[in-house]
Design a protein around this motif. Structure first.
Motif, PDB file in Angstrom:
ATOM      1  N   GLN A 229       0.861  -1.138  -0.015  1.00  0.00           N
ATOM      2  CA  GLN A 229      -0.078  -0.089   0.154  1.00  0.00           C
ATOM      3  C   GLN A 229       1.049   1.181   0.075  1.00  0.00           C
ATOM      4  O   GLN A 229       0.709   2.241  -0.759  1.00  0.00           O
ATOM      5  N   ARG A 230       1.769   1.266   0.854  1.00  0.00           N
ATOM      6  CA  ARG A 230       2.818   2.676   0.766  1.00  0.00           C
ATOM      7  C   ARG A 230       3.444   2.647  -0.357  1.00  0.00           C
ATOM      8  O   ARG A 230       3.700   3.813  -0.894  1.00  0.00           O
ATOM      9  N   ARG A 231       4.065   1.543  -1.109  1.00  0.00           N
ATOM     10  CA  ARG A 231       4.772   1.695  -2.302  1.00  0.00           C
ATOM     11  C   ARG A 231       3.846   2.015  -3.502  1.00  0.00           C
ATOM     12  O   ARG A 231       4.286   2.982  -4.117  1.00  0.00           O
ATOM     13  N   LYS A 232       2.542   1.691  -3.544  1.00  0.00           N
ATOM     14  CA  LYS A 232       1.540   2.045  -4.497  1.00  0.00           C
ATOM     15  C   LYS A 232       0.848   3.531  -4.259  1.00  0.00           C
ATOM     16  O   LYS A 232       0.103   4.038  -4.956  1.00  0.00           O
ATOM     17  N   LYS A 233       0.980   4.015  -2.763  1.00  0.00           N
ATOM     18  CA  LYS A 233       0.772   5.236  -2.660  1.00  0.00           C
ATOM     19  C   LYS A 233      -0.762   5.262  -2.495  1.00  0.00           C
ATOM     20  O   LYS A 233      -1.466   6.251  -3.203  1.00  0.00           O
ATOM     21  N   GLN A 234      -1.542   4.180  -1.849  1.00  0.00           N
ATOM     22  CA  GLN A 234      -2.946   4.066  -1.999  1.00  0.00           C
ATOM     23  C   GLN A 234      -3.549   4.270  -0.628  1.00  0.00           C
ATOM     24  O   GLN A 234      -2.937   3.670   0.403  1.00  0.00           O
ATOM     25  N   VAL A 235      -4.880   4.698  -0.696  1.00  0.00           N
ATOM     26  CA  VAL A 235      -5.826   4.725   0.758  1.00  0.00           C
ATOM     27  C   VAL A 235      -6.044   3.401   1.113  1.00  0.00           C
ATOM     28  O   VAL A 235      -6.620   2.567   0.388  1.00  0.00           O
ATOM     29  N   TRP A 236      -5.951   3.068   2.419  1.00  0.00           N
ATOM     30  CA  TRP A 236      -6.493   1.647   2.786  1.00  0.00           C
ATOM     31  C   TRP A 236      -7.388   1.816   4.097  1.00  0.00           C
ATOM     32  O   TRP A 236      -8.259   1.007   4.530  1.00  0.00           O
ATOM     33  N   PHE A 237      -7.275   3.204   4.626  1.00  0.00           N
ATOM     34  CA  PHE A 237      -8.335   3.221   5.670  1.00  0.00           C
ATOM     35  C   PHE A 237      -8.668   4.760   5.851  1.00  0.00           C
ATOM     36  O   PHE A 237      -7.960   5.532   5.353  1.00  0.00           O
ATOM     37  N   VAL A 238      -9.769   4.937   6.554  1.00  0.00           N
ATOM     38  CA  VAL A 238     -10.172   6.211   6.645  1.00  0.00           C
ATOM     39  C   VAL A 238     -10.888   6.449   8.043  1.00  0.00           C
ATOM     40  O   VAL A 238     -11.658   5.614   8.456  1.00  0.00           O
ATOM     41  N   LEU A 239     -10.736   7.661   8.671  1.00  0.00           N
ATOM     42  CA  LEU A 239     -11.362   8.023   9.877  1.00  0.00           C
ATOM     43  C   LEU A 239     -12.142   9.180   9.378  1.00  0.00           C
ATOM     44  O   LEU A 239     -11.775   9.932   8.841  1.00  0.00           O
ATOM     45  N   ASN A 240     -13.553   9.195   9.799  1.00  0.00           N
ATOM     46  CA  ASN A 240     -14.418  10.116   9.515  1.00  0.00           C
ATOM     47  C   ASN A 240     -15.314  10.523  10.542  1.00  0.00           C
ATOM     48  O   ASN A 240     -15.693   9.700  11.657  1.00  0.00           O
ATOM     49  N   ASN A 241     -15.795  11.990  10.653  1.00  0.00           N
ATOM     50  CA  ASN A 241     -16.525  12.167  11.663  1.00  0.00           C
ATOM     51  C   ASN A 241     -17.753  12.909  10.888  1.00  0.00           C
ATOM     52  O   ASN A 241     -17.844  13.858  10.301  1.00  0.00           O
ATOM     53  N   VAL A 242     -18.942  12.287  10.815  1.00  0.00           N
ATOM     54  CA  VAL A 242     -20.092  12.662  10.069  1.00  0.00           C
ATOM     55  C   VAL A 242     -21.218  13.385  10.841  1.00  0.00           C
ATOM     56  O   VAL A 242     -21.660  12.974  12.032  1.00  0.00           O
ATOM     57  N   GLY A 243     -21.512  14.546  10.402  1.00  0.00           N
ATOM     58  CA  GLY A 243     -22.470  15.383  10.980  1.00  0.00           C
ATOM     59  C   GLY A 243     -23.604  15.662   9.976  1.00  0.00           C
ATOM     60  O   GLY A 243     -23.813  15.039   9.007  1.00  0.00           O
TER      61      GLY A 243
END
Length: 346
Positions: A229-243
């Motif tokens: 994932q780091r080598r490809k520079k891709q997103v694997w997780f997200v933290l979100n705060n939904v209002g």
């Protein structure tokens, strides 16, 4: 859609107004961080630190008391994964063991033994909802989300999986979020938020990173995936705060590769946030909760002056009992209630 390569806008340019509240520092109330706040009448309850402390403040920031019942006894907790309030009662998920309840002075009230091992747990209706995070329940049941009845027995199961990963990853931030009268669930290694409503669980929000998302259909989850994932520079997780109106979202691809966004839920317009305040320093920012177009955040107190220098004086104010001098002499994080600019002005 979210574009990692979009031009970022300085955080200060996204602020309409802010209101600042200090958290009183005493020998008993030195906070490591503020990543969660629960409100009860005129009080704030803040879990913080590696010692499993829970701090109680008045809403105006004055320190009231500290709770720590860590231990091996029947009225104690070894650690907690999740903390919430049931009226003026403090409840916490004592990981793998029980749900313990205390009053806001730390006096023990009750305990319910847990039969399942959840990554995160949250009250829902007359029972609870549990994020199993790819753990098998009752030795054979493979479901990501499980609800419990008031008898603590499994009621319903949702989001089946066929194979558990050969490793286990979890974050301290809860994957289960209270939303209006329902629950939002955001699994690990997912780009989709689910809504738990009555007897159904359905996709609610999808974060579309296009080719920048790592876990495309068919990708096998291996223990060493993070290297690829780091080598490809891709997103694997997200933290979100939904209002109700807006979302704050964070992901990182590695050191010095954080990406933060505000999203207008009505227009689906998003903006990439630049948190730099100096050449090699970023704001130590943590999103806590939305109230319409206002976001409650915590910020390292030593950075407040740098932020205020980027604002006009009429853009900021202090709650009663709070002063800039008092904040500058404290090591405790500061609370900021930020009114965000309308997305048409982003």
């Amino acid at each position: 859609q979210l574009d990692l390569r979009s031009e970022s806008i300085p955080f200060s340019d996204l602020i309409d107004k802010i209101e600042i509240t200090r958290l009183e520092e005493t020998e008993e109330s030195l906070l490591s961080y503020v990543r969660q706040i629960e409100f009860s009448d005129d009080r704030m309850v803040i879990p913080s630190g590696n010692e499993s402390n829970i701090y109680v403040f008045f809403k105006t920031g004055e320190f009231l008391n500290k709770i720590n019942r860590k231990g091996e006894g029947p009225e104690e907790y070894t650690s907690y994964n999740d903390v919430w309030l049931e009226g003026d009662t403090l409840a916490l998920y004592n990981y793998r063991k029980s749900i313990n309840r205390y009053d806001l002075k730390g006096n023990f009230i009750s305990s319910d033994r847990m039969l399942e091992q959840a990554a995160h747990l949250y009250p829902y209706r007359s029972g609870y909802v549990m994020d199993m995070n790819y753990r098998v329940s009752k030795d054979t049941l493979m479901f990501s989300l499980i609800t419990l009845g008031e008898d603590f027995k499994i009621d319903k199961t949702f989001l089946p999986f066929t194979k558990a990963p050969d490793f286990w990853v979890s974050f301290s931030a809860s994957s289960i979020i209270s939303y209006e009268d329902d629950i939002l669930y955001f699994p690990m290694m997912s780009d989709t938020v689910y809504k738990v409503e009555a007897d159904t669980v359905a996709p609610f929000i999808h974060y579309d990173f296009q080719d920048d998302w790592y876990f495309k259909p068919g990708v096998e989850v291996k223990a060493d995936f993070s290297e690829e994932q780091r080598r490809k520079k891709q997103v694997w997780f997200v933290l979100n705060n939904v209002g109700e109106d807006y979302i704050y979202l964070l992901t990182t691809l590695g050191p010095r590769m954080d990406y933060d966004f505000f999203i207008d839920r009505k227009t689906k317009r998003s903006v990439s946030i630049d948190f730099r305040i100096k050449a090699n320093e970023k704001l130590d920012f943590y999103a806590l909760e939305w109230n319409a177009d206002e976001l409650l955040i915590s910020l390292r107190s030593s950075q407040l002056t740098d932020l205020l220098d980027q604002l006009d004086p009429e853009q900021y104010s202090f709650t009663e009992g709070t002063s800039l001098e008092g904040i500058e002499s404290s090591e405790n994080p500061v609370l900021i209630r930020m009114k965000i600019k309308a997305s048409k002005d982003w």
